[in-house]
Scaffold this active site. Structure first.
Site, PDB file in Angstrom:
ATOM      1  N   LYS A  27     -24.775  -2.912 -18.598  1.00 41.98           N
ATOM      2  CA  LYS A  27     -23.798  -3.852 -18.035  1.00 41.98           C
ATOM      3  C   LYS A  27     -22.465  -3.775 -18.768  1.00 41.98           C
ATOM      4  O   LYS A  27     -21.413  -3.835 -18.150  1.00 41.98           O
ATOM      5  CB  LYS A  27     -24.310  -5.285 -18.212  1.00 41.98           C
ATOM      6  CG  LYS A  27     -25.048  -5.827 -17.021  1.00 41.98           C
ATOM      7  CD  LYS A  27     -25.401  -7.280 -17.238  1.00 41.98           C
ATOM      8  CE  LYS A  27     -26.083  -7.437 -18.584  1.00 41.98           C
ATOM      9  NZ  LYS A  27     -26.300  -8.741 -19.078  1.00 41.98           N
ATOM     10  N   ARG A 102     -26.288 -18.443 -15.908  1.00 42.09           N
ATOM     11  CA  ARG A 102     -27.584 -18.169 -16.541  1.00 42.09           C
ATOM     12  C   ARG A 102     -28.660 -19.092 -15.967  1.00 42.09           C
ATOM     13  O   ARG A 102     -29.841 -18.892 -16.229  1.00 42.09           O
ATOM     14  CB  ARG A 102     -27.504 -18.444 -18.050  1.00 42.09           C
ATOM     15  CG  ARG A 102     -26.865 -17.363 -18.887  1.00 42.09           C
ATOM     16  CD  ARG A 102     -27.883 -16.672 -19.745  1.00 42.09           C
ATOM     17  NE  ARG A 102     -27.702 -16.393 -21.142  1.00 42.09           N
ATOM     18  CZ  ARG A 102     -26.769 -15.720 -21.767  1.00 42.09           C
ATOM     19  NH1 ARG A 102     -25.706 -15.328 -21.154  1.00 42.09           N
ATOM     20  NH2 ARG A 102     -26.847 -15.449 -23.043  1.00 42.09           N
ATOM     21  N   ARG A 158     -30.783   2.304 -29.898  1.00 38.34           N
ATOM     22  CA  ARG A 158     -29.435   1.790 -30.154  1.00 38.34           C
ATOM     23  C   ARG A 158     -29.184   1.614 -31.664  1.00 38.34           C
ATOM     24  O   ARG A 158     -30.011   1.091 -32.384  1.00 38.34           O
ATOM     25  CB  ARG A 158     -29.290   0.438 -29.441  1.00 38.34           C
ATOM     26  CG  ARG A 158     -27.869   0.064 -29.158  1.00 38.34           C
ATOM     27  CD  ARG A 158     -27.752  -0.655 -27.871  1.00 38.34           C
ATOM     28  NE  ARG A 158     -28.163  -2.056 -27.982  1.00 38.34           N
ATOM     29  CZ  ARG A 158     -27.899  -2.957 -27.040  1.00 38.34           C
ATOM     30  NH1 ARG A 158     -27.219  -2.620 -25.965  1.00 38.34           N
ATOM     31  NH2 ARG A 158     -28.307  -4.183 -27.168  1.00 38.34           N
ATOM     32  N   ARG A 191     -29.670  -3.285 -34.855  1.00 34.10           N
ATOM     33  CA  ARG A 191     -29.474  -4.732 -34.738  1.00 34.10           C
ATOM     34  C   ARG A 191     -30.834  -5.425 -34.784  1.00 34.10           C
ATOM     35  O   ARG A 191     -31.799  -4.918 -34.223  1.00 34.10           O
ATOM     36  CB  ARG A 191     -28.814  -5.046 -33.382  1.00 34.10           C
ATOM     37  CG  ARG A 191     -27.351  -5.355 -33.468  1.00 34.10           C
ATOM     38  CD  ARG A 191     -26.719  -5.450 -32.116  1.00 34.10           C
ATOM     39  NE  ARG A 191     -27.489  -6.246 -31.158  1.00 34.10           N
ATOM     40  CZ  ARG A 191     -27.052  -6.526 -29.929  1.00 34.10           C
ATOM     41  NH1 ARG A 191     -25.871  -6.106 -29.536  1.00 34.10           N
ATOM     42  NH2 ARG A 191     -27.783  -7.229 -29.096  1.00 34.10           N
ATOM     43  N   ARG A 202     -37.179 -10.296 -25.645  1.00 27.21           N
ATOM     44  CA  ARG A 202     -35.868 -10.440 -24.989  1.00 27.21           C
ATOM     45  C   ARG A 202     -35.962 -10.100 -23.504  1.00 27.21           C
ATOM     46  O   ARG A 202     -35.373 -10.761 -22.662  1.00 27.21           O
ATOM     47  CB  ARG A 202     -34.831  -9.502 -25.640  1.00 27.21           C
ATOM     48  CG  ARG A 202     -34.299 -10.011 -26.953  1.00 27.21           C
ATOM     49  CD  ARG A 202     -33.445  -8.960 -27.627  1.00 27.21           C
ATOM     50  NE  ARG A 202     -32.194  -8.690 -26.936  1.00 27.21           N
ATOM     51  CZ  ARG A 202     -31.502  -7.563 -27.067  1.00 27.21           C
ATOM     52  NH1 ARG A 202     -31.961  -6.589 -27.814  1.00 27.21           N
ATOM     53  NH2 ARG A 202     -30.373  -7.412 -26.433  1.00 27.21           N
TER      54      ARG A 202
HETATM   55  P1  AMP Z   1     -24.672 -13.832 -25.170  1.00 27.36           P
HETATM   56  O1  AMP Z   1     -23.613 -13.236 -26.045  1.00 27.36           O
HETATM   57  O2  AMP Z   1     -24.356 -13.770 -23.715  1.00 27.36           O
HETATM   58  O3  AMP Z   1     -26.055 -13.317 -25.489  1.00 27.36           O
HETATM   59  O4  AMP Z   1     -24.704 -15.410 -25.525  1.00 27.36           O
HETATM   60  C1  AMP Z   1     -24.941 -15.881 -26.838  1.00 27.36           C
HETATM   61  C2  AMP Z   1     -25.447 -17.321 -26.780  1.00 27.36           C
HETATM   62  O5  AMP Z   1     -24.469 -18.171 -26.164  1.00 27.36           O
HETATM   63  C3  AMP Z   1     -26.686 -17.523 -25.927  1.00 27.36           C
HETATM   64  O6  AMP Z   1     -27.865 -17.258 -26.654  1.00 27.36           O
HETATM   65  C4  AMP Z   1     -26.573 -18.985 -25.540  1.00 27.36           C
HETATM   66  O7  AMP Z   1     -26.942 -19.829 -26.629  1.00 27.36           O
HETATM   67  C5  AMP Z   1     -25.091 -19.143 -25.338  1.00 27.36           C
HETATM   68  N1  AMP Z   1     -24.700 -18.875 -23.931  1.00 27.36           N
HETATM   69  C6  AMP Z   1     -23.969 -17.837 -23.452  1.00 27.36           C
HETATM   70  N2  AMP Z   1     -23.786 -17.931 -22.120  1.00 27.36           N
HETATM   71  C7  AMP Z   1     -24.426 -19.055 -21.741  1.00 27.36           C
HETATM   72  C8  AMP Z   1     -24.625 -19.698 -20.489  1.00 27.36           C
HETATM   73  N3  AMP Z   1     -24.132 -19.182 -19.341  1.00 27.36           N
HETATM   74  N4  AMP Z   1     -25.336 -20.851 -20.475  1.00 27.36           N
HETATM   75  C9  AMP Z   1     -25.843 -21.383 -21.604  1.00 27.36           C
HETATM   76  N5  AMP Z   1     -25.692 -20.827 -22.820  1.00 27.36           N
HETATM   77  C10 AMP Z   1     -24.993 -19.671 -22.892  1.00 27.36           C
END
Ligand code: AMP
Length: 253
Positions: A27, A102, A158, A191, A202
């Site tokens: 993505k 999400r 990765r 990571r 995950r």
């Molecule tokens: P990401 O970088 O997209 O993996 O997001 C990191 C963290 O931010 C996630 O584990 C959530 O805690 C929070 N987060 C990001 N996007 C959302 C969303 N659309 N709704 C709720 N929490 C979010």
């Protein structure tokens, strides 16, 4: 964090794009290509939240502990933040949402928000409502599917540079010198969340959380599924074609 050079008046409207796909589906790469091709910003809720945490904003203070636990930040907080971001000028021709929606509640909120017509419809691609200054939009939802074992293979390969953040893959994009960053010579690391034991978790969490969102869009006939298990350029071409199909004006300029 508006991206100033994306608000050009001469470019056509593209509309909102939602990219769904499991970790490792590519993505990030495809989003970058869409940004370059269509000159619209990529809006990542994870990045926006991390920025708020770093700046100790009231939102950041509330979100910090939730994010550290790996839970989802509340729909109210995230939607409020996205709503503010989408009203900045650089998002008027369209945008890519990354990490949002999400939950089904967020998807419903987004539909409502896009109905309010905050976007510019003076250019091709916008729905033409006579006399209206702004158009409402329907998101283009693209889900990249990749076979589970392929994802596992990609993710375990990765590596990242702890100094500059550059990403490599021992299978598909290796460093010139084994396990050493091409840019700064630092030893590459895996990571924590790319370790094999965490990957399964995950991917399962992705399925559990994203499936209802994909189903929501599918029921509305808006889900476009791309087989992400092919050479990157082929996947890009298919995604671009779908975006153009949606954003092309109904009848000439
Ligand atoms: P990401 O970088 O997209 O993996 O997001 C990191 C963290 O931010 C996630 O584990 C959530 O805690 C929070 N987060 C990001 N996007 C959302 C969303 N659309 N709704 C709720 N929490 C979010």
């Amino acid at each position: 964090m508006p991206n100033q050079d994306l608000s050009s008046q001469d470019l056509p409207n593209i509309g909102p794009i939602v990219l769904l796909g499991p970790p490792g589906a590519g993505k990030g790469t495809q989003a970058k290509r869409i940004v370059e091709e269509f000159k619209i910003p990529q809006i990542s809720t994870g990045d926006l939240l991390r920025d708020n945490v770093q700046r100790h904003t009231p939102l950041g203070v509330q979100a910090k502990a939730v994010m550290e636990r790996g839970d989802l930040v509340s729909d109210d907080l995230v939607c409020g933040m996205v709503g503010e971001r989408l009203q900045l000028d650089d998002a008027r021709r369209g945008f890519i949402l990354d990490g949002f929606p999400r939950t089904v509640e967020q998807a419903i909120w987004l539909d409502g928000f896009l109905q309010h017509g905050i976007f510019d419809n003076s250019k091709p691609g916008a729905s033409k409502v006579k006399g209206a200054k702004a158009a409402h939009w329907t998101p283009i939802v693209i889900r990249m599917d990749v076979d589970y074992n392929k994802l596992k293979f990609r993710l375990t390969g990765r590596r990242s540079c702890p100094v500059c953040g550059r990403i490599y893959n021992v299978h598909s994009q290796p460093a010139s010198v084994d396990e050493v960053c091409d840019v700064d010579g630092a030893k590459l690391v895996i990571r924590d969340d790319d370790r094999e034991e965490v990957i399964q978790e995950r991917l399962a969490a992705y399925d559990r959380l994203t499936k209802p969102v994909a189903d929501y869009y599918d029921r509305k006939g808006r889900l476009f599924v791309v087989n992400g298990d092919r050479p990157m350029d082929k996947v890009t071409a298919e995604i671009f074609q779908e975006i153009r199909r949606h954003s092309a004006p109904a009848s000439g300029h």
